[in-house]
Design a protein around this motif. Structure first.
Motif, PDB file in Angstrom:
ATOM      1  N   ARG A  66      39.575  39.083  37.455  1.00  0.00           N
ATOM      2  CA  ARG A  66      39.786  39.527  38.824  1.00  0.00           C
ATOM      3  C   ARG A  66      39.007  40.814  39.092  1.00  0.00           C
ATOM      4  O   ARG A  66      38.381  40.979  40.133  1.00  0.00           O
ATOM      5  CB  ARG A  66      41.284  39.754  39.051  1.00  0.00           C
ATOM      6  CG  ARG A  66      41.648  39.835  40.495  1.00  0.00           C
ATOM      7  CD  ARG A  66      43.141  39.949  40.632  1.00  0.00           C
ATOM      8  NE  ARG A  66      43.803  38.747  40.119  1.00  0.00           N
ATOM      9  CZ  ARG A  66      45.114  38.690  39.902  1.00  0.00           C
ATOM     10  NH1 ARG A  66      45.883  39.754  40.119  1.00  0.00           N
ATOM     11  NH2 ARG A  66      45.651  37.580  39.457  1.00  0.00           N
ATOM     12  N   HIS A  90      32.644  28.151  37.126  1.00  0.00           N
ATOM     13  CA  HIS A  90      33.623  27.080  37.002  1.00  0.00           C
ATOM     14  C   HIS A  90      34.965  27.523  37.556  1.00  0.00           C
ATOM     15  O   HIS A  90      35.897  26.738  37.624  1.00  0.00           O
ATOM     16  CB  HIS A  90      33.833  26.717  35.522  1.00  0.00           C
ATOM     17  CG  HIS A  90      32.688  25.983  34.923  1.00  0.00           C
ATOM     18  ND1 HIS A  90      32.197  24.832  35.456  1.00  0.00           N
ATOM     19  CD2 HIS A  90      31.927  26.242  33.837  1.00  0.00           C
ATOM     20  CE1 HIS A  90      31.183  24.399  34.729  1.00  0.00           C
ATOM     21  NE2 HIS A  90      30.995  25.246  33.740  1.00  0.00           N
ATOM     22  N   PHE A 120      24.615  37.733  33.051  1.00  0.00           N
ATOM     23  CA  PHE A 120      24.759  36.533  32.231  1.00  0.00           C
ATOM     24  C   PHE A 120      26.217  36.285  31.855  1.00  0.00           C
ATOM     25  O   PHE A 120      27.048  37.184  31.943  1.00  0.00           O
ATOM     26  CB  PHE A 120      23.947  36.688  30.943  1.00  0.00           C
ATOM     27  CG  PHE A 120      22.456  36.711  31.166  1.00  0.00           C
ATOM     28  CD1 PHE A 120      21.696  35.576  30.965  1.00  0.00           C
ATOM     29  CD2 PHE A 120      21.816  37.864  31.580  1.00  0.00           C
ATOM     30  CE1 PHE A 120      20.327  35.595  31.164  1.00  0.00           C
ATOM     31  CE2 PHE A 120      20.448  37.892  31.790  1.00  0.00           C
ATOM     32  CZ  PHE A 120      19.699  36.747  31.578  1.00  0.00           C
ATOM     33  N   GLN A 168      27.215  40.083  25.681  1.00  0.00           N
ATOM     34  CA  GLN A 168      26.610  40.480  24.424  1.00  0.00           C
ATOM     35  C   GLN A 168      25.087  40.277  24.414  1.00  0.00           C
ATOM     36  O   GLN A 168      24.353  40.990  23.769  1.00  0.00           O
ATOM     37  CB  GLN A 168      27.218  39.628  23.327  1.00  0.00           C
ATOM     38  CG  GLN A 168      26.999  40.186  21.982  1.00  0.00           C
ATOM     39  CD  GLN A 168      28.298  40.252  21.246  1.00  0.00           C
ATOM     40  OE1 GLN A 168      28.995  41.250  21.294  1.00  0.00           O
ATOM     41  NE2 GLN A 168      28.638  39.171  20.591  1.00  0.00           N
ATOM     42  N   LEU A 195      37.230  28.088  40.221  1.00  0.00           N
ATOM     43  CA  LEU A 195      37.251  27.671  41.625  1.00  0.00           C
ATOM     44  C   LEU A 195      37.953  28.691  42.506  1.00  0.00           C
ATOM     45  O   LEU A 195      37.712  28.744  43.716  1.00  0.00           O
ATOM     46  CB  LEU A 195      37.876  26.280  41.736  1.00  0.00           C
ATOM     47  CG  LEU A 195      37.100  25.214  40.937  1.00  0.00           C
ATOM     48  CD1 LEU A 195      37.750  23.847  41.087  1.00  0.00           C
ATOM     49  CD2 LEU A 195      35.633  25.155  41.350  1.00  0.00           C
ATOM     50  N   THR A 199      33.873  33.763  32.784  1.00  0.00           N
ATOM     51  CA  THR A 199      34.434  32.694  31.948  1.00  0.00           C
ATOM     52  C   THR A 199      35.162  33.198  30.732  1.00  0.00           C
ATOM     53  O   THR A 199      36.124  32.596  30.287  1.00  0.00           O
ATOM     54  CB  THR A 199      33.326  31.769  31.405  1.00  0.00           C
ATOM     55  OG1 THR A 199      32.149  32.012  32.133  1.00  0.00           O
ATOM     56  CG2 THR A 199      33.737  30.344  31.513  1.00  0.00           C
ATOM     57  N   LEU A 200      34.657  34.279  30.122  1.00  0.00           N
ATOM     58  CA  LEU A 200      35.266  34.692  28.862  1.00  0.00           C
ATOM     59  C   LEU A 200      36.400  35.691  29.065  1.00  0.00           C
ATOM     60  O   LEU A 200      36.922  36.237  28.116  1.00  0.00           O
ATOM     61  CB  LEU A 200      34.192  35.290  27.945  1.00  0.00           C
ATOM     62  CG  LEU A 200      33.030  34.349  27.604  1.00  0.00           C
ATOM     63  CD1 LEU A 200      31.961  35.065  26.822  1.00  0.00           C
ATOM     64  CD2 LEU A 200      33.535  33.142  26.823  1.00  0.00           C
ATOM     65  N   LEU A 201      36.779  35.913  30.341  1.00  0.00           N
ATOM     66  CA  LEU A 201      37.732  36.990  30.611  1.00  0.00           C
ATOM     67  C   LEU A 201      39.127  36.479  30.952  1.00  0.00           C
ATOM     68  O   LEU A 201      39.303  35.336  31.375  1.00  0.00           O
ATOM     69  CB  LEU A 201      37.205  37.837  31.775  1.00  0.00           C
ATOM     70  CG  LEU A 201      35.814  38.429  31.543  1.00  0.00           C
ATOM     71  CD1 LEU A 201      35.350  39.167  32.783  1.00  0.00           C
ATOM     72  CD2 LEU A 201      35.824  39.349  30.337  1.00  0.00           C
ATOM     73  N   ASP A 202      40.120  37.347  30.780  1.00  0.00           N
ATOM     74  CA  ASP A 202      41.483  36.987  31.156  1.00  0.00           C
ATOM     75  C   ASP A 202      41.668  37.198  32.663  1.00  0.00           C
ATOM     76  O   ASP A 202      40.760  37.616  33.383  1.00  0.00           O
ATOM     77  CB  ASP A 202      42.495  37.812  30.368  1.00  0.00           C
ATOM     78  CG  ASP A 202      42.436  39.282  30.742  1.00  0.00           C
ATOM     79  OD1 ASP A 202      41.820  39.629  31.764  1.00  0.00           O
ATOM     80  OD2 ASP A 202      42.987  40.096  30.002  1.00  0.00           O
ATOM     81  N   LEU A 203      42.883  36.902  33.126  1.00  0.00           N
ATOM     82  CA  LEU A 203      43.188  36.976  34.546  1.00  0.00           C
ATOM     83  C   LEU A 203      42.820  38.331  35.152  1.00  0.00           C
ATOM     84  O   LEU A 203      42.138  38.421  36.163  1.00  0.00           O
ATOM     85  CB  LEU A 203      44.703  36.759  34.698  1.00  0.00           C
ATOM     86  CG  LEU A 203      45.181  35.930  35.867  1.00  0.00           C
ATOM     87  CD1 LEU A 203      44.477  34.608  35.892  1.00  0.00           C
ATOM     88  CD2 LEU A 203      46.690  35.735  35.765  1.00  0.00           C
ATOM     89  N   ARG A 204      43.248  39.409  34.475  1.00  0.00           N
ATOM     90  CA  ARG A 204      43.068  40.727  35.057  1.00  0.00           C
ATOM     91  C   ARG A 204      41.598  41.134  35.056  1.00  0.00           C
ATOM     92  O   ARG A 204      41.062  41.574  36.066  1.00  0.00           O
ATOM     93  CB  ARG A 204      43.903  41.766  34.293  1.00  0.00           C
ATOM     94  CG  ARG A 204      43.892  43.109  34.985  1.00  0.00           C
ATOM     95  CD  ARG A 204      44.719  44.167  34.251  1.00  0.00           C
ATOM     96  NE  ARG A 204      45.637  43.581  33.264  1.00  0.00           N
ATOM     97  CZ  ARG A 204      46.799  44.121  32.919  1.00  0.00           C
ATOM     98  NH1 ARG A 204      47.198  45.229  33.495  1.00  0.00           N
ATOM     99  NH2 ARG A 204      47.554  43.559  31.995  1.00  0.00           N
ATOM    100  N   ASN A 205      40.938  40.918  33.909  1.00  0.00           N
ATOM    101  CA  ASN A 205      39.527  41.276  33.839  1.00  0.00           C
ATOM    102  C   ASN A 205      38.676  40.396  34.745  1.00  0.00           C
ATOM    103  O   ASN A 205      37.739  40.873  35.388  1.00  0.00           O
ATOM    104  CB  ASN A 205      39.029  41.174  32.400  1.00  0.00           C
ATOM    105  CG  ASN A 205      39.450  42.371  31.577  1.00  0.00           C
ATOM    106  OD1 ASN A 205      39.453  43.493  32.075  1.00  0.00           O
ATOM    107  ND2 ASN A 205      39.821  42.136  30.333  1.00  0.00           N
ATOM    108  N   ALA A 216      29.509  20.203  37.686  1.00  0.00           N
ATOM    109  CA  ALA A 216      29.912  19.864  36.321  1.00  0.00           C
ATOM    110  C   ALA A 216      29.001  20.517  35.288  1.00  0.00           C
ATOM    111  O   ALA A 216      27.953  21.057  35.623  1.00  0.00           O
ATOM    112  CB  ALA A 216      29.899  18.355  36.141  1.00  0.00           C
ATOM    113  N   ASN A 217      29.395  20.474  34.009  1.00  0.00           N
ATOM    114  CA  ASN A 217      28.526  20.908  32.920  1.00  0.00           C
ATOM    115  C   ASN A 217      27.226  20.119  32.992  1.00  0.00           C
ATOM    116  O   ASN A 217      27.242  18.896  33.109  1.00  0.00           O
ATOM    117  CB  ASN A 217      29.147  20.611  31.547  1.00  0.00           C
ATOM    118  CG  ASN A 217      30.266  21.560  31.176  1.00  0.00           C
ATOM    119  OD1 ASN A 217      31.295  21.133  30.703  1.00  0.00           O
ATOM    120  ND2 ASN A 217      30.072  22.846  31.383  1.00  0.00           N
TER     121      ASN A 217
END
Ligand SMILES: Nc1ncnc2c1ncn2[C@@H]1O[C@H](COP(=O)(O)OP(=O)(O)OP(=O)(O)O)[C@@H](O)[C@H]1O
Ligand SMILES: Nc1ncnc2c1ncn2[C@@H]1O[C@H](COP(=O)(O)OP(=O)(O)OP(=O)(O)O)[C@@H](O)[C@H]1O
Ligand SMILES: O=C(O)CCCC[C@@H]1SC[C@@H]2NC(=O)N[C@@H]21
Ligand SMILES: [Mg+2]
Ligand SMILES: [Mg+2]
Lengths: 197, 194, 236, 236
Positions: free
Chosen positions: D181, D199, D93, D97, D201, D173-179, D48-49
């Motif tokens: 992956r 996070h 990280f 950025q 899974l 975490t900050l990426l879409d499905l394709r990125n 968890a966080n």
């Protein structure tokens, strides 16, 4: 504003960063101290313009740079015109604009890495007084990297104000500082993690 | 190790405040005498009050080095070595000394509004003028009184900036206490506040 | 997958019309000729990085203005009636850090109620803090809240204004399973109409409607399951 | 769910030993008596966080030092041999950025190779740019890269140093499905040993081993499927 470098292969690009810096320093010094008249300062301005052409910088870009200086020209030029004389207005404004443009041309034709390398060489002899040239060069590029990041944060925080219908005032600097300082700590960790300090 | 972590964060904070000073340079009002009114002094005051007396002047020096390299980082997009022989050279030196002084005045005490206000007025205004006015007089060939009188135009703005710096520092202390101390400084920033 | 929460009885639908909207940045179109009416209670907006999700949701409260076309919310034009639109639309950002404008939670909530009487403000602020389990954190520095608490606060300071439309841009990305679910549940069960841009396809599946963007073009609009399927195919 | 990528033939396992480690902050333990040996090729760290994931992965390159106990990587103590450990461990990280330290991609990659000869540096820098599809972005300001490109660059500037151990803290975490992956595939198929806090899974399920943290305590260690199941149960 800082990312001015435009890759190219003109004579201005090929000149080494060290000689360009030296040249700029000499010219800046000379142009600042020489007692100009309307013609001599015109010649300087024209010379700077020519150098832009030698560097094969599109005129559009030169125009943008001039536009960036519009307030300086209007206010400095305008005030001197009214309070002193049109001649002083022309000489002073042309001098400032020429030097700023010359400095801009240097940054446009020199990759930051080369400038830093020159600085590094200049600082090396200072080591014996405890100046760590590596750390200085590193911090300089960090500052340059952080400027656009900073602007990005500022834009986000401005958006948050607008979204919540809050007027943006000097207070907005607080969340900006918080955001930036936290980011700085993360950057510090990255420096360590990458084995750079 | 711990020391290295601190060094990394030191560098990053110095760089951040240098960047802040640069960005504040976009808020500026050129004046006929060649010395502009600029929000950069606010940046200098903030650096002095938030960083310690060792790091604050380094942030200012960093900006000056960038300027010397020819980058347009000073008020109104100026830069280049010419600046250091111009009418503002003394003020720039004053920034460095002033940042040290602000740091010395606020350091080691609980941050209070009057101490911060005092420090920013003394270090951010008096000291800056002390170095700035004589050099301005010298470069422009004025006598000292005239130069001092002409720089009175800066005073209202500078007092406002000192007030703003004080308010901002106090708010920052409530919003993000780790900004000031080294307490917990070797923890991930993201985690520290998580 | 979690079930779709039931629509609360006092539900309102604000009514959004996006008409032939184009958005440009640096001379390049980043949304192209998008037309859609949103009357579903809960709409998810999905698509790849850079496809235009954030741009689209920012249109809905006037943070982004169309270069051509127009956007209306409850009949109000986001360009002409900007202030009125912003009073009705609450916006939740991805990074709560960007949205918390005051040093402490209680001050941030008070900021949302500027203009309300003092007594009324205090009553609502404390009620909201209580609802979101933040009462005992009212006065701590906001930066000292946990990630989940920060996002709760950001959401609370939007919900306290009682918006007719709630727009969120990836509100759960930085959260763990439990916090993501909590924030997701709060969003989905709020009486306001909801439009949420998200990479979290579970969250999208729990909405009533979904939009798919691809390179600035609205390529699908319909049942979440079908739209998500189309997105997965486009990524394969 | 995506399959686990095959282990590349030239695989190395760095070997990590965490022995009875406790970490404290402000007098409060945030990791408690954690002992574990990591020899799996790819280990996921979930929880968890605020459970201690970031703290744990930061132990592995000495960004966080234990208050009690010790951590060794390839037999090197993260406290005593900090510099040597950092040369062997690459760290990615969440926020690329924070990790991009130079104004442009090419300069950032060069920075990683400080100390290498000029010709060799240029060769490897351009090879790496090519591998990650960044050749035509070598000289643009890093701030102008897309989110996915920034994360690619951050990863590239770590991989270029050829680390024995790759540690990543929520890199997708900050990426879409394709990125997500793409970055996930890059991490999972790199010859270096991998430890990744996440996070996501799906990403965790593609690893060979998983650790679960709960409030600073290591509560499970084993097959990813089983550990993920335990996490889901603990959140229900
Ligand atoms: N201010 C801007 N200037 C230039 N380009 C921009 C600007 N804002 C957005 N863009 C571009 O517009 C496109 C759409 O961006 P947007 O942020 O809407 O995408 P998104 O779908 O939200 O992506 P993500 O999943 O990464 O959040 C991108 O290509 C982006 O680079
Ligand atoms: N410097 C610090 N001072 C006080 N508390 C800290 C500090 N660093 C971490 N913590 C606390 O330690 C705990 C573990 O934090 P950590 O960042 O490791 O969690 P995490 O599992 O990575 O969470 P997330 O999923 O949000 O990234 C949290 O409760 C956090 O508040
Ligand atoms: O940009 C420069 O070259 C330096 C500008 C110095 C401006 C001085 S600092 C004190 C005083 N207050 C202002 O706002 N401007 C002057
Ligand atoms: Mg987006
Ligand atoms: Mg974490």
């Amino acid at each position: 504003m800082i990312q001015l470098y435009r890759p190219g292969a003109s004579p201005m690009h090929r000149l080494s960063a060290g000689s360009k810096l030296l040249l700029l320093a000499v010219v800046a010094f000379a142009v600042s101290l020489y007692p100009h008249d309307a013609v001599s300062i015109g010649a300087v301005a024209l010379g700077v313009g020519l150098l832009f052409i030698v560097a094969r910088v599109p005129l559009r870009v030169l125009g943008t740079e001039l536009w960036r200086l519009r307030w300086l020209v209007l206010v400095l030029g305008g005030a001197l015109w009214i309070f002193v004389s049109p001649l002083t207005a022309w000489v002073s404004t042309a001098r400032v604009v020429s030097l700023v443009l010359l400095a801009t041309l240097l940054t446009m034709t020199t990759p930051m890495g080369e400038l830093l390398a020159v600085l590094h060489r200049l600082l090396a002899p200072l080591r014996r007084w405890g100046v760590d040239a590596d750390a200085v060069a590193m911090t300089l590029s960090l500052a340059l990297t952080l400027i656009p990041v900073f602007s990005g944060f500022a834009a986000e925080i401005a958006d948050a104000h607008r979204a919540r219908g809050v007027r943006i005032g000097a207070r907005a600097i607080v969340p900006l500082l918080v955001r930036t300082l936290r980011h700085a700590d993360d950057v510090g960790d990255a420096l360590v993690a990458r084995g750079l300090v | 190790m711990a020391r290295q972590n601190d060094l990394g964060r030191d560098l990053a904070r110095i760089a951040v405040f240098a960047a802040l000073i640069v960005v504040l340079g976009m808020v500026t009002l050129p004046l006929p005498g060649g010395v502009p009114i600029t929000a950069q002094t606010l940046g200098v005051m903030l650096a002095g009050a938030v960083l310690d007396p060792r790091r604050a002047p380094l942030a200012v020096l960093l900006v000056l080095v960038l300027a010397a390299l020819g980058l347009p980082v000073l008020a109104g997009g100026r830069g280049g070595l010419g600046v250091f022989v111009g009418p503002t050279a003394g003020y720039l030196l004053g920034w460095v000394i002033g940042a040290v002084l602000i740091g010395l005045l606020v350091r080691g005490h609980r941050i209070s509004w009057w101490r911060t206000a005092l420090a920013t007025v003394v270090g951010g205004i008096l000291v800056v003028y002390l170095f700035g006015i004589p050099v301005q007089a010298l470069v422009l060939g004025l006598d000292l009184q005239t130069a001092a009188a002409s720089s009175l135009v800066f005073l209202p703005g500078d007092l406002l900036k000192a007030a703003a710096a004080t308010a901002l520092v106090l708010a920052l202390r409530r919003a993000y206490p780790p900004a000031f101390g080294r307490a917990g400084i070797d923890a991930p920033a993201s985690a520290r506040a998580a | 997958m979690l079930p779709r929460p039931p629509v609360p009885p006092e539900t309102r639908v604000a009514g959004i019309a996006v008409e032939a909207v184009t958005v440009e940045r640096e001379g390049r179109p980043i949304l192209r000729d998008v037309s859609v009416e949103l009357d579903a209670r809960r709409t998810a907006v999905i698509g790849a990085n850079g496809s235009g999700k954030s741009t689209f949701v920012r249109l809905l409260n006037g943070l982004v203005l169309p270069a051509a076309g127009r956007v209306t919310v409850q009949g109000l034009d986001t360009q002409r009636d900007a202030a009125a639109v912003r009073r009705r639309v609450g916006f939740v950002f991805t990074d709560p850090q960007a949205q918390i404008l005051m040093p402490t939670p209680i001050e941030d909530l008070r900021l949302s109620l500027r203009g309300t009487s003092r007594a009324e403000t205090e009553r609502r602020v404390w009620a909201t803090l209580g609802e979101h389990g933040l009462s005992d954190r009212a006065d701590v520095p906001a930066s000292a809240l946990s990630g989940g608490q920060k996002q709760l606060l950001a959401l609370a300071s939007v919900l306290i204004t009682d918006p007719a439309l709630l727009v969120a841009d990836e509100p759960t990305t930085l959260l763990d399973l439990r916090n993501a679910r909590r924030i997701g549940d709060l969003l989905l069960s709020d009486p306001a109409q909801l439009v949420v841009a998200t990479h979290d396809l579970d969250l999208a599946a729990r909405c009533d409607h979904a939009l798919l963007f691809d390179d600035g073009v609205l390529t699908a609009s319909g049942e979440p399951a079908a739209v998500i399927e189309a997105y997965r195919r486009s990524c394969a």
